[in-house]
Design a protein around this motif. Sequence first.
Motif, PDB file in Angstrom:
ATOM      1  N   VAL A  86       0.859  -1.182   0.000  1.00 40.65           N
ATOM      2  CA  VAL A  86       0.000   0.000   0.000  1.00 40.65           C
ATOM      3  C   VAL A  86       0.895   1.231   0.000  1.00 40.65           C
ATOM      4  CG1 VAL A  86      -1.753   1.263   1.304  1.00 40.65           C
ATOM      5  CG2 VAL A  86      -1.782  -1.234   1.269  1.00 40.65           C
ATOM      6  N   LEU A  87       0.537   2.230  -0.822  1.00 42.55           N
ATOM      7  CA  LEU A  87       1.310   3.467  -0.868  1.00 42.55           C
ATOM      8  C   LEU A  87       0.970   4.322   0.333  1.00 42.55           C
ATOM      9  CD1 LEU A  87       3.292   5.327  -2.302  1.00 42.55           C
ATOM     10  CD2 LEU A  87       1.361   6.237  -3.600  1.00 42.55           C
ATOM     11  N   GLU A  88       1.973   4.625   1.118  1.00 42.45           N
ATOM     12  CA  GLU A  88       1.831   5.506   2.264  1.00 42.45           C
ATOM     13  C   GLU A  88       2.081   6.918   1.764  1.00 42.45           C
ATOM     14  OE1 GLU A  88       3.207   4.033   6.572  1.00 42.45           O
ATOM     15  OE2 GLU A  88       4.693   5.183   5.493  1.00 42.45           O
ATOM     16  N   GLY A  89       1.045   7.722   1.656  1.00 41.58           N
ATOM     17  CA  GLY A  89       1.129   9.026   1.014  1.00 41.58           C
ATOM     18  C   GLY A  89       2.075  10.010   1.638  1.00 41.58           C
ATOM     19  N   PHE A  90       2.079  10.118   2.955  1.00 41.74           N
ATOM     20  CA  PHE A  90       2.884  11.154   3.586  1.00 41.74           C
ATOM     21  C   PHE A  90       4.370  10.837   3.578  1.00 41.74           C
ATOM     22  CE2 PHE A  90       1.537   8.251   6.875  1.00 41.74           C
ATOM     23  CZ  PHE A  90       2.647   8.065   7.662  1.00 41.74           C
ATOM     24  N   ARG A  91       4.757   9.590   3.333  1.00 40.92           N
ATOM     25  CA  ARG A  91       6.173   9.235   3.258  1.00 40.92           C
ATOM     26  C   ARG A  91       6.604   8.789   1.875  1.00 40.92           C
ATOM     27  NH1 ARG A  91       7.930   6.213   8.733  1.00 40.92           N
ATOM     28  NH2 ARG A  91       8.011   8.071   9.999  1.00 40.92           N
ATOM     29  N   ALA A  92       5.664   8.630   0.968  1.00 45.16           N
ATOM     30  CA  ALA A  92       5.948   8.197  -0.412  1.00 45.16           C
ATOM     31  C   ALA A  92       6.748   6.901  -0.434  1.00 45.16           C
ATOM     32  CB  ALA A  92       6.641   9.296  -1.197  1.00 45.16           C
ATOM     33  N   ARG A  93       6.284   5.912   0.319  1.00 42.66           N
ATOM     34  CA  ARG A  93       6.905   4.595   0.304  1.00 42.66           C
ATOM     35  C   ARG A  93       5.810   3.539   0.257  1.00 42.66           C
ATOM     36  NH1 ARG A  93       8.873   3.414   6.499  1.00 42.66           N
ATOM     37  NH2 ARG A  93       6.806   3.634   7.417  1.00 42.66           N
ATOM     38  N   TRP A  94       6.178   2.348  -0.181  1.00 42.66           N
ATOM     39  CA  TRP A  94       5.255   1.229  -0.289  1.00 42.66           C
ATOM     40  C   TRP A  94       5.441   0.329   0.926  1.00 42.66           C
ATOM     41  CZ3 TRP A  94       1.570   1.127  -3.934  1.00 42.66           C
ATOM     42  CH2 TRP A  94       1.707   2.038  -4.984  1.00 42.66           C
ATOM     43  N   VAL A  95       4.338   0.035   1.614  1.00 38.45           N
ATOM     44  CA  VAL A  95       4.393  -0.730   2.850  1.00 38.45           C
ATOM     45  C   VAL A  95       3.612  -2.022   2.691  1.00 38.45           C
ATOM     46  CG1 VAL A  95       3.883  -0.691   5.320  1.00 38.45           C
ATOM     47  CG2 VAL A  95       4.538   1.413   4.150  1.00 38.45           C
ATOM     48  N   GLY A  96       4.217  -3.119   3.116  1.00 37.76           N
ATOM     49  CA  GLY A  96       3.566  -4.420   3.070  1.00 37.76           C
ATOM     50  C   GLY A  96       4.145  -5.309   4.154  1.00 37.76           C
ATOM     51  N   ARG A  97       4.065  -6.613   3.940  1.00 38.20           N
ATOM     52  CA  ARG A  97       4.609  -7.586   4.893  1.00 38.20           C
ATOM     53  C   ARG A  97       5.551  -8.532   4.153  1.00 38.20           C
ATOM     54  NH1 ARG A  97       2.903  -6.792  10.143  1.00 38.20           N
ATOM     55  NH2 ARG A  97       0.923  -5.709  10.134  1.00 38.20           N
ATOM     56  N   ASP A  98       6.611  -8.964   4.833  1.00 42.36           N
ATOM     57  CA  ASP A  98       7.534  -9.915   4.217  1.00 42.36           C
ATOM     58  C   ASP A  98       6.994 -11.342   4.370  1.00 42.36           C
ATOM     59  OD1 ASP A  98       8.126 -10.727   6.827  1.00 42.36           O
ATOM     60  OD2 ASP A  98      10.144  -9.886   6.823  1.00 42.36           O
ATOM     61  N   ASP A  99       7.784 -12.328   3.999  1.00 40.93           N
ATOM     62  CA  ASP A  99       7.348 -13.721   4.052  1.00 40.93           C
ATOM     63  C   ASP A  99       7.041 -14.208   5.462  1.00 40.93           C
ATOM     64  OD1 ASP A  99       7.515 -14.014   1.308  1.00 40.93           O
ATOM     65  OD2 ASP A  99       9.593 -14.691   1.372  1.00 40.93           O
ATOM     66  N   ARG A 100       7.577 -13.548   6.450  1.00 40.28           N
ATOM     67  CA  ARG A 100       7.341 -13.931   7.855  1.00 40.28           C
ATOM     68  C   ARG A 100       6.284 -13.068   8.531  1.00 40.28           C
ATOM     69  NH1 ARG A 100      13.096 -15.732  10.354  1.00 40.28           N
ATOM     70  NH2 ARG A 100      13.643 -17.156   8.677  1.00 40.28           N
ATOM     71  N   GLY A 101       5.640 -12.192   7.768  1.00 40.68           N
ATOM     72  CA  GLY A 101       4.587 -11.355   8.322  1.00 40.68           C
ATOM     73  C   GLY A 101       5.067 -10.086   8.998  1.00 40.68           C
ATOM     74  N   ARG A 102       6.351  -9.790   8.861  1.00 44.69           N
ATOM     75  CA  ARG A 102       6.894  -8.572   9.465  1.00 44.69           C
ATOM     76  C   ARG A 102       6.672  -7.389   8.530  1.00 44.69           C
ATOM     77  NH1 ARG A 102      12.572 -11.451  10.415  1.00 44.69           N
ATOM     78  NH2 ARG A 102      12.238 -11.504   8.177  1.00 44.69           N
ATOM     79  N   PRO A 103       6.467  -6.195   9.090  1.00 44.22           N
ATOM     80  CA  PRO A 103       6.309  -5.002   8.235  1.00 44.22           C
ATOM     81  C   PRO A 103       7.531  -4.806   7.349  1.00 44.22           C
ATOM     82  CG  PRO A 103       5.791  -4.500  10.516  1.00 44.22           C
ATOM     83  CD  PRO A 103       6.380  -5.883  10.501  1.00 44.22           C
ATOM     84  N   HIS A 104       7.276  -4.378   6.116  1.00 42.10           N
ATOM     85  CA  HIS A 104       8.348  -4.187   5.142  1.00 42.10           C
ATOM     86  C   HIS A 104       8.004  -2.956   4.309  1.00 42.10           C
ATOM     87  CE1 HIS A 104      10.499  -5.449   1.305  1.00 42.10           C
ATOM     88  NE2 HIS A 104      11.452  -5.307   2.194  1.00 42.10           N
ATOM     89  N   ALA A 105       8.913  -2.007   4.216  1.00 41.88           N
ATOM     90  CA  ALA A 105       8.688  -0.790   3.437  1.00 41.88           C
ATOM     91  C   ALA A 105       9.773  -0.661   2.373  1.00 41.88           C
ATOM     92  CB  ALA A 105       8.714   0.433   4.349  1.00 41.88           C
ATOM     93  N   ILE A 106       9.359  -0.264   1.157  1.00 47.16           N
ATOM     94  CA  ILE A 106      10.313  -0.058   0.065  1.00 47.16           C
ATOM     95  C   ILE A 106       9.957   1.223  -0.689  1.00 47.16           C
ATOM     96  CG2 ILE A 106      10.851  -2.506  -0.208  1.00 47.16           C
ATOM     97  CD1 ILE A 106       8.997  -2.631  -2.573  1.00 47.16           C
ATOM     98  N   THR A 107      10.918   1.734  -1.412  1.00 53.35           N
ATOM     99  CA  THR A 107      10.703   2.944  -2.198  1.00 53.35           C
ATOM    100  C   THR A 107      10.036   2.602  -3.530  1.00 53.35           C
ATOM    101  OG1 THR A 107      12.824   2.771  -3.311  1.00 53.35           O
ATOM    102  CG2 THR A 107      12.783   3.986  -1.216  1.00 53.35           C
ATOM    103  N   GLY A 108       9.561   3.612  -4.213  1.00 50.91           N
ATOM    104  CA  GLY A 108       8.982   3.413  -5.541  1.00 50.91           C
ATOM    105  C   GLY A 108       9.995   2.868  -6.534  1.00 50.91           C
ATOM    106  N   ALA A 109      11.241   3.323  -6.432  1.00 46.66           N
ATOM    107  CA  ALA A 109      12.290   2.834  -7.337  1.00 46.66           C
ATOM    108  C   ALA A 109      12.538   1.342  -7.109  1.00 46.66           C
ATOM    109  CB  ALA A 109      13.580   3.629  -7.124  1.00 46.66           C
ATOM    110  N   GLU A 110      12.561   0.920  -5.854  1.00 43.67           N
ATOM    111  CA  GLU A 110      12.756  -0.495  -5.558  1.00 43.67           C
ATOM    112  C   GLU A 110      11.566  -1.311  -6.053  1.00 43.67           C
ATOM    113  OE1 GLU A 110      14.342  -4.084  -4.299  1.00 43.67           O
ATOM    114  OE2 GLU A 110      15.294  -2.156  -4.636  1.00 43.67           O
ATOM    115  N   MET A 111      10.361  -0.771  -5.924  1.00 45.93           N
ATOM    116  CA  MET A 111       9.173  -1.467  -6.420  1.00 45.93           C
ATOM    117  C   MET A 111       9.263  -1.660  -7.933  1.00 45.93           C
ATOM    118  SD  MET A 111       6.274  -2.915  -5.661  1.00 45.93           S
ATOM    119  CE  MET A 111       5.762  -2.333  -4.066  1.00 45.93           C
ATOM    120  N   GLN A 112       9.746  -0.660  -8.652  1.00 50.10           N
ATOM    121  CA  GLN A 112       9.922  -0.783 -10.099  1.00 50.10           C
ATOM    122  C   GLN A 112      10.930  -1.885 -10.431  1.00 50.10           C
ATOM    123  OE1 GLN A 112       8.090   0.326 -12.325  1.00 50.10           O
ATOM    124  NE2 GLN A 112       7.557   2.461 -12.091  1.00 50.10           N
TER     125      GLN A 112
END
Length: 71
Positions: free
Chosen positions: A35-61
């Motif tokens: 999910v795009l977090e608007g105020f920080r401009a990063r993509w937030v999800g969960r990794d394979d173990r269910g832990r929070p994981h955030a990446i940049t738009g460039a990394e998502m590309q």
Amino acid sequence: MRTAMETHPQQAQEMDTALPTTPCSVVWSRGHAYVLEGFRARWVGRDDRGRPHAITGAEMQRRGWTLTRTA
């Protein structure tokens, strides 16, 4: 060997387009929803173990993404 366009034409086409910029937009990458977090401009999800994981738009590309969940 088949190319990505031959096996998943819609997915390959979506990866060539720009990521959504609307806050709370959802995309899929490597089997996980982000999910795009608007105020920080990063993509937030969960990794394979269910832990929070955030990446940049460039990394998502680089990782590849789609608007729909793929099997």
